[in-house]
Design a protein around this motif. Structure first.
Motif, PDB file in Angstrom:
ATOM      1  N   TYR A 221       0.862  -1.343  -0.097  1.00 37.56           N
ATOM      2  CA  TYR A 221       0.196  -0.116   0.080  1.00 37.56           C
ATOM      3  C   TYR A 221       0.971   1.263   0.161  1.00 37.56           C
ATOM      4  O   TYR A 221       0.654   2.174  -0.713  1.00 37.56           O
ATOM      5  CB  TYR A 221      -0.883  -0.071   1.300  1.00 37.56           C
ATOM      6  CG  TYR A 221      -2.100   1.059   1.117  1.00 37.56           C
ATOM      7  CD1 TYR A 221      -3.345   0.745   0.655  1.00 37.56           C
ATOM      8  CD2 TYR A 221      -1.798   2.237   1.236  1.00 37.56           C
ATOM      9  CE1 TYR A 221      -4.226   1.644   0.412  1.00 37.56           C
ATOM     10  CE2 TYR A 221      -2.880   3.331   1.060  1.00 37.56           C
ATOM     11  CZ  TYR A 221      -3.935   3.126   0.600  1.00 37.56           C
ATOM     12  OH  TYR A 221      -4.925   3.976   0.632  1.00 37.56           O
TER      13      TYR A 221
ATOM     14  N   ALA B 247      -6.809   7.505   7.859  1.00 32.76           N
ATOM     15  CA  ALA B 247      -7.933   6.537   7.877  1.00 32.76           C
ATOM     16  C   ALA B 247      -9.175   7.140   8.780  1.00 32.76           C
ATOM     17  O   ALA B 247      -9.064   7.424   9.902  1.00 32.76           O
ATOM     18  CB  ALA B 247      -7.486   5.184   8.552  1.00 32.76           C
TER      19      ALA B 247
ATOM     20  N   ASP C  47     -12.377   5.494   8.865  1.00 32.56           N
ATOM     21  CA  ASP C  47     -13.017   4.158   9.540  1.00 32.56           C
ATOM     22  C   ASP C  47     -11.841   3.461  10.663  1.00 32.56           C
ATOM     23  O   ASP C  47     -10.775   3.505  10.329  1.00 32.56           O
ATOM     24  CB  ASP C  47     -13.480   3.271   8.372  1.00 32.56           C
ATOM     25  CG  ASP C  47     -14.599   3.917   7.788  1.00 32.56           C
ATOM     26  OD1 ASP C  47     -15.499   4.386   8.159  1.00 32.56           O
ATOM     27  OD2 ASP C  47     -14.637   3.430   6.494  1.00 32.56           O
TER      28      ASP C  47
ATOM     29  N   SER D 120     -10.136   0.756   8.742  1.00 30.61           N
ATOM     30  CA  SER D 120      -9.566   1.096   7.448  1.00 30.61           C
ATOM     31  C   SER D 120      -7.845   0.688   7.374  1.00 30.61           C
ATOM     32  O   SER D 120      -7.546   0.127   6.429  1.00 30.61           O
ATOM     33  CB  SER D 120      -9.603   2.500   7.019  1.00 30.61           C
ATOM     34  OG  SER D 120     -10.968   2.818   6.697  1.00 30.61           O
TER      35      SER D 120
ATOM     36  N   PHE E  56      -8.118  -3.417   6.691  1.00 31.66           N
ATOM     37  CA  PHE E  56      -8.688  -3.797   5.536  1.00 31.66           C
ATOM     38  C   PHE E  56      -8.370  -3.215   4.092  1.00 31.66           C
ATOM     39  O   PHE E  56      -8.323  -3.919   3.223  1.00 31.66           O
ATOM     40  CB  PHE E  56     -10.288  -3.632   5.731  1.00 31.66           C
ATOM     41  CG  PHE E  56     -10.736  -4.635   6.643  1.00 31.66           C
ATOM     42  CD1 PHE E  56     -11.046  -5.974   6.307  1.00 31.66           C
ATOM     43  CD2 PHE E  56     -11.540  -4.252   7.779  1.00 31.66           C
ATOM     44  CE1 PHE E  56     -11.790  -6.892   7.004  1.00 31.66           C
ATOM     45  CE2 PHE E  56     -12.187  -5.082   8.744  1.00 31.66           C
ATOM     46  CZ  PHE E  56     -12.079  -6.524   8.354  1.00 31.66           C
ATOM     47  N   ALA E  57      -7.887  -1.788   4.130  1.00 30.76           N
ATOM     48  CA  ALA E  57      -7.398  -1.152   2.910  1.00 30.76           C
ATOM     49  C   ALA E  57      -6.223  -2.142   2.466  1.00 30.76           C
ATOM     50  O   ALA E  57      -6.252  -2.410   1.217  1.00 30.76           O
ATOM     51  CB  ALA E  57      -7.333   0.064   2.944  1.00 30.76           C
TER      52      ALA E  57
ATOM     53  N   LYS F  78      -7.151  -5.581   1.134  1.00 34.06           N
ATOM     54  CA  LYS F  78      -7.889  -5.482  -0.075  1.00 34.06           C
ATOM     55  C   LYS F  78      -6.880  -5.349  -1.221  1.00 34.06           C
ATOM     56  O   LYS F  78      -7.216  -5.990  -2.387  1.00 34.06           O
ATOM     57  CB  LYS F  78      -8.985  -4.367  -0.095  1.00 34.06           C
ATOM     58  CG  LYS F  78      -9.773  -4.287  -1.054  1.00 34.06           C
ATOM     59  CD  LYS F  78     -10.709  -3.135  -1.364  1.00 34.06           C
ATOM     60  CE  LYS F  78     -11.268  -2.923   0.037  1.00 34.06           C
ATOM     61  NZ  LYS F  78     -12.275  -1.829   0.050  1.00 34.06           N
TER      62      LYS F  78
ATOM     63  N   ASP G 132      -8.772   9.792   2.456  1.00 32.32           N
ATOM     64  CA  ASP G 132      -8.998   8.547   3.055  1.00 32.32           C
ATOM     65  C   ASP G 132      -8.266   7.533   2.251  1.00 32.32           C
ATOM     66  O   ASP G 132      -8.382   7.303   1.226  1.00 32.32           O
ATOM     67  CB  ASP G 132     -10.327   8.319   3.044  1.00 32.32           C
ATOM     68  CG  ASP G 132     -10.724   7.079   4.148  1.00 32.32           C
ATOM     69  OD1 ASP G 132     -10.299   6.994   4.962  1.00 32.32           O
ATOM     70  OD2 ASP G 132     -11.270   5.968   3.088  1.00 32.32           O
TER      71      ASP G 132
ATOM     72  N   ASN H 127      -9.112   4.353   2.112  1.00 30.77           N
ATOM     73  CA  ASN H 127     -10.283   3.460   1.269  1.00 30.77           C
ATOM     74  C   ASN H 127     -10.700   4.309   0.013  1.00 30.77           C
ATOM     75  O   ASN H 127     -10.541   3.834  -1.034  1.00 30.77           O
ATOM     76  CB  ASN H 127     -11.252   2.981   2.195  1.00 30.77           C
ATOM     77  CG  ASN H 127     -11.213   2.032   2.770  1.00 30.77           C
ATOM     78  OD1 ASN H 127     -10.661   1.042   2.285  1.00 30.77           O
ATOM     79  ND2 ASN H 127     -12.005   1.582   4.031  1.00 30.77           N
ATOM     80  N   ALA H 128     -10.662   5.464   0.236  1.00 30.83           N
ATOM     81  CA  ALA H 128     -10.999   6.177  -1.073  1.00 30.83           C
ATOM     82  C   ALA H 128     -10.106   6.483  -2.120  1.00 30.83           C
ATOM     83  O   ALA H 128     -10.398   6.383  -3.325  1.00 30.83           O
ATOM     84  CB  ALA H 128     -11.565   7.757  -0.640  1.00 30.83           C
TER      85      ALA H 128
ATOM     86  N   LEU I  29      -7.727   4.239  -2.390  1.00 30.71           N
ATOM     87  CA  LEU I  29      -7.566   2.984  -3.043  1.00 30.71           C
ATOM     88  C   LEU I  29      -8.642   2.737  -4.259  1.00 30.71           C
ATOM     89  O   LEU I  29      -8.237   2.241  -5.297  1.00 30.71           O
ATOM     90  CB  LEU I  29      -7.705   1.798  -2.057  1.00 30.71           C
ATOM     91  CG  LEU I  29      -7.683   0.345  -2.499  1.00 30.71           C
ATOM     92  CD1 LEU I  29      -6.461   0.065  -3.345  1.00 30.71           C
ATOM     93  CD2 LEU I  29      -7.854  -0.863  -1.268  1.00 30.71           C
ATOM     94  N   SER I  30      -9.666   3.171  -3.890  1.00 31.74           N
ATOM     95  CA  SER I  30     -10.871   2.956  -4.861  1.00 31.74           C
ATOM     96  C   SER I  30     -10.600   3.775  -6.040  1.00 31.74           C
ATOM     97  O   SER I  30     -10.626   3.480  -7.084  1.00 31.74           O
ATOM     98  CB  SER I  30     -12.272   3.123  -4.159  1.00 31.74           C
ATOM     99  OG  SER I  30     -12.498   2.487  -3.065  1.00 31.74           O
TER     100      SER I  30
END
Length: 247
Positions: free
Chosen positions: A44, A63, A65, A68, A71-72, A75, A152, A154-155, A157-158
């Motif tokens: 990551y 992060a 959450d 996060s 899990f990020a 994932k 964030d 997660n954002a 990564l997406s």
């Protein structure tokens, strides 16, 4: 033995072969994922580098959450494992369907499959090393005064996965062009005549996938157009004009 019994036995053997190929593919994915999992945080960190290099000194991802930070990276490790295992998984799929193809179909399908895989990886590399740094350079340069850009994880990564997948799919243009010509859906002459419309469609797709700056749009649009021309060029060599049918 009756025809129905033979058909039933043949179907069962095909199902058993399919299960064997699926188990091998899933096992390969699981082994690669297990090997990458201890290095999820390092992976990551490498993914975050295209954004972090343009942030002000001390800038970082955050992060929101609670889970996060765990899990990020996990994932991301799974997606990287999938990318690494894809060639073996595709080989299993090819080994299952190839015996049912004619020789000329195998001779044509295998190079197209290999080209699609290589272009997919090329699109991912283009997104990571060229497209994403350009996008992040633009976005960080347009941050309003007094606003700290903290994304964030997660954002982020997406966003990176979507952009990478978009570039990888965009790099499939020559394969799509070749398949359309080989199947007789279009001819090289038609594609040449439609070049202007194709460029407009490519520009619209590039504009929708990239931020509203001209450089990012051109960086995605240019390889798509060049790959379209490459597919058209190769198609002209491979596709032979059929003899005209008598009236």
């Amino acid at each position: 033995m009756s025809a129905e019994a033979e058909a039933s036995g043949g179907l069962m053997s095909h199902l058993l072969e399919l299960r064997r190929r699926l188990m091998r593919a899933l096992l390969a994915l699981g082994l690669v994922f297990a090997a990458l999992l201890p290095f999820a945080n390092e992976i990551y960190a490498q993914l975050a580098e295209p954004l972090l290099r343009f942030l002000p000194e001390g800038g970082q991802l955050i992060a929101i959450d609670v889970a996060s930070p765990f899990f990020a990276p996990v994932k991301l490790a799974f997606f990287v494992a999938l990318l690494i295992a894809v060639p073996f998984m595709l080989y299993q799929a090819w080994a299952f369907v190839a015996p049912g193809l004619y020789r000329n179909e195998r001779r044509m399908a295998l190079p197209l499959l290999l080209a699609a895989v290589l272009l997919f990886y090329a699109g991912l590399a283009f997104a990571f090393f060229v497209l994403l740094p350009t996008i992040f350079a633009f976005l960080t340069a347009t941050v309003p005064e007094g606003v700290a850009m903290m994304t964030d994880i997660n954002a982020y990564l997406s966003f990176v996965l979507v952009m990478g997948l978009a570039a990888a799919i965009a790099f499939q243009v020559p394969v799509a062009v070749l398949v359309a010509m080989l199947l007789g859906w279009v001819t090289p002459v038609q594609l040449s005549e439609w070049r202007g419309y194709v460029v407009i469609v490519i520009a619209i797709v590039a504009a929708l996938l990239t931020p509203p700056d001209g450089l990012s749009m051109l960086l995605l649009m240019l390889p798509m157009w060049l790959l379209y021309e490459a597919g058209l060029l190769v198609g002209r060599v491979l596709v032979r004009a059929k003899p005209a049918e008598p009236a």
